[in-house]
Design a protein around this motif. Structure first.
Motif, short mmCIF file in Angstrom:
data_model
loop_
_atom_site.label_atom_id
_atom_site.label_comp_id
_atom_site.label_asym_id
_atom_site.label_seq_id
_atom_site.Cartn_x
_atom_site.Cartn_y
_atom_site.Cartn_z
N PRO A 283 24.25 20.16 2.72
CA PRO A 283 23.06 20.54 3.24
C PRO A 283 23.01 19.60 4.59
CG PRO A 283 22.36 19.35 1.30
CD PRO A 283 24.03 19.52 1.42
N PHE A 284 23.82 18.67 4.65
CA PHE A 284 23.42 17.75 5.81
C PHE A 284 24.61 17.94 6.89
CE2 PHE A 284 19.83 15.79 3.67
CZ PHE A 284 19.44 14.92 4.36
N ARG A 285 25.48 19.01 6.67
CA ARG A 285 26.69 19.08 7.32
C ARG A 285 26.59 19.31 8.78
NH1 ARG A 285 25.76 23.80 4.87
NH2 ARG A 285 26.11 25.77 5.89
N HIS A 286 25.41 20.04 9.14
CA HIS A 286 25.05 20.44 10.53
C HIS A 286 24.12 19.45 11.47
CE1 HIS A 286 27.47 23.80 10.14
NE2 HIS A 286 26.83 24.67 9.47
N VAL A 287 23.76 18.39 10.67
CA VAL A 287 22.87 17.54 11.36
C VAL A 287 23.42 16.55 12.20
CG1 VAL A 287 21.47 15.51 10.76
CG2 VAL A 287 21.48 17.20 9.00
N THR A 288 22.99 16.67 13.55
CA THR A 288 23.67 15.76 14.61
C THR A 288 23.12 14.49 14.71
OG1 THR A 288 22.18 17.04 15.95
CG2 THR A 288 24.19 17.90 15.86
N ARG A 289 23.81 13.31 15.22
CA ARG A 289 23.11 12.14 15.19
C ARG A 289 22.25 12.22 16.51
NH1 ARG A 289 26.19 7.89 13.50
NH2 ARG A 289 25.51 6.70 14.87
N LEU A 290 21.18 11.26 16.13
CA LEU A 290 20.10 11.17 17.30
C LEU A 290 20.74 10.20 18.43
CD1 LEU A 290 17.08 10.13 14.74
CD2 LEU A 290 17.45 12.45 15.97
N LYS A 291 20.11 10.36 19.44
CA LYS A 291 20.58 9.66 20.68
C LYS A 291 20.03 8.44 20.37
CE LYS A 291 21.61 13.41 23.89
NZ LYS A 291 21.32 14.14 25.43
N ALA A 292 20.87 7.32 20.57
CA ALA A 292 20.26 6.06 20.46
C ALA A 292 20.80 4.97 21.66
CB ALA A 292 20.60 5.41 19.14
N PRO A 293 20.04 3.97 22.13
CA PRO A 293 20.55 3.32 23.22
C PRO A 293 21.95 2.43 22.56
CG PRO A 293 18.37 2.65 22.55
CD PRO A 293 18.65 3.88 21.73
#
Length: 396
Positions: free
Chosen positions: A156-166
């Motif tokens: 269920p988490f396979r299409h979760v993209t990483r949040l943009k982080a500094p």
């Protein structure tokens, strides 16, 4: 004629006025199952019976029903001893936060929507995007293992993209700060505490991690070759089990001055035990805990009590605001890079399993690079630029 593996049965309702259809079959483990279909539509029931028949003949195992907490416990038991304890701890925390966000629901019900809810709840709780990304990665791996074991059909988490982080800012101690640190650690320290002078000097010389230093033994040093080795430790009478991060053994350089300092410390100690940075009293305490069965692999990661608080006192003495012990490692690696070592060389010496780690965290912009850039800018723009700016009108 091929024997039918799944049969349709009828079951009367409680009032005996209606009935529902059910499947009657024996699964791969030899257990008899009677599965209610919840309806009386014979055509639909026959399609379901045929589907179950195909699954049994093809050896398809229907994923078992379990809640998120049960999946975590099962995964922990299956992977114990195969992955680092810190990895298990990270997965425990991530799953606990997922359960807090969506409830201890059946794993078959978890969807991408639940992943989105989890991310938003963690952000609302004050977690930084990088922290949320770490938790998502832990859950994504946990669910992927469930897929590989046949406990889930899809992740269920396979299409979760990483949040943009500094990008994480790399803290590197300046030359003046290093001098102040060395002056601070030469002051008297507690007899039962770590030898901060030796710790700081060796850390700045070798870029070793805290756990690597605290689990260093005299057998790891080679004073003739001026080297020290990072090696795992076995559970013996005098040493406890300790594993290297990323399982990378490596040999690091010592300067002649640092080697002499180490030899001097060894000669001065009345009681010898295997560890360089563990005091005799602390080693005795650890041995008592080991004999009582109260020492774990996790305890061996930092076998010195109140380590961070002690180093905080060192920083305070040195007049340094902020910072952590790991900054000594970053400082050493940055010095190696600034003095001609390639990124690949530093990656090998640092024990990084991934080049991106070296590139992302340790390519700090040093003050000498900034100074050179300023000089180059002045050469290109010319000395007249300053005079021109002085004559320019000020708007406000």
């Amino acid at each position: 004629m091929v024997k039918q593996l799944v049969k349709l049965r009828t079951r009367p309702s409680r009032d005996s006025k209606t009935f529902v259809l059910m499947l009657d079959y024996i699964d791969a483990s030899g257990k008899r199952n009677r599965e209610s279909l919840g309806h009386a539509d014979k055509r639909k029931a026959e399609r379901q019976r045929a589907q179950k028949e195909r699954e049994l003949r093809m050896g398809i195992v229907v994923p078992e029903r379990m809640r998120l907490s049960e999946l975590l416990a099962d995964s922990r038991e299956r992977t114990r001893g195969q992955v680092r304890e810190t990895t298990l701890t990270d997965r425990d925390e991530a799953m606990r936060h997922l359960i807090d966000a969506v409830g201890d629901i059946d794993v078959q019900e978890v969807s991408h929507r639940h992943a989105e809810v989890f991310i938003q709840v963690r952000l609302d709780a004050g977690n930084a995007p990088a922290t949320v990304n770490k938790k998502v990665s832990a859950l994504k791996r946990l669910f992927q293992l469930a897929v590989l074991r046949g406990q889930l059909e899809t992740n269920p988490f396979r299409h979760v993209t990483r949040l943009k982080a500094p990008a994480r800012q790399v803290r590197v101690f300046s030359e003046d700060e290093c001098d102040n640190l060395l002056k601070a650690v030469r002051e008297p320290y507690r007899a039962d505490g770590p030898d901060w002078e030796l710790l700081v000097v060796v850390a700045l010389c070798t870029a070793m991690r805290r756990g690597e230093l605290l689990n260093l033994t005299w057998a790891d040093t080679d004073f003739d070759r001026l080297t020290v080795s990072v090696a795992p430790k076995q559970d013996t009478k005098h040493t406890w089990e300790w594993r290297i991060k990323d399982s990378e053994r490596r040999t690091l350089p010592l300067t002649r001055e640092v080697a002499e300092l180490l030899k001097g410390r060894r000669t001065a100690r009345a009681t010898l035990h295997p560890y360089i940075f563990i005091t005799a009293s602390r080693h005795q305490q650890i041995q008592q805990r080991r004999n009582a069965g109260r020492w774990t692999l996790t305890d061996g990661r930092c076998p010195v009590n109140n380590f961070n608080r002690g180093f905080g006192t060192v920083l305070e003495r040195a007049g340094i605001i902020g910072g952590e012990f790991h900054d000594l490692r970053r400082t050493c690696l940055s010095r190696w890079l600034a003095n001609g070592l390639t990124e690949y060389d530093v990656m090998q010496l640092a024990g990084h399993s991934d080049f991106s780690t070296t590139h992302r965290f340790y390519l700090a912009v040093r003050s000498d690079l900034v100074d050179r850039a300023r000089t180059a800018t002045m050469a290109v723009m010319g000395t007249d630029f300053g005079a021109h700016m002085a004559r320019a009108p000020v708007f406000g």
